[in-house]
Design a protein around this motif. Structure first.
Motif: not given
Length: 98
Positions: A76-93, A95-98
């Motif tokens: 129920x809390x909103x988080x905005x994207x700070x940084x994205x990293x994708x290696x192969x099929x794995x994603x790591x993102x 996020x920070x609370x807005x």
């Protein structure tokens, strides 16, 4: 990886071109609802990894690729994207609370 948190991913919509109400914005678009691993990012690790002390951040990890999104809702809390990293099929993102 323990993927047990349901997260809703959203893309912000652009404002409308209505001349009578120029500031009116449409509803943001729900891109997907996914089950991912969400981990709290401590201030100490934030400083070690990124060089900045930051509070209220989380790391979202998934085995599959995630669609593009501007923000997400976690418990129920909103988080905005700070940084994205994708290696192969794995994603790591990060996020920070807005």
């Amino acid at each position: 990886m323990n993927a047990a948190t349901k997260v809703a991913l959203y893309v912000k919509s652009k404002g409308t071109q209505d001349p009578r109400n120029p500031r009116k914005k449409g509803d943001d678009e729900l891109v997907a609802e996914v089950t991912v691993n969400v981990t709290n990012l401590s201030a100490a690790k934030s400083y070690r990894e990124y060089g900045v002390v930051s509070y209220g951040e989380k790391i979202i990890r998934s085995v599959g690729t995630l669609p593009y999104f501007d923000y997400c809702l976690i418990d129920g809390k909103k988080y905005v994207v700070q940084e994205r990293q994708t290696v192969g099929i794995r994603s790591s993102i990060r996020v920070k609370e807005d």
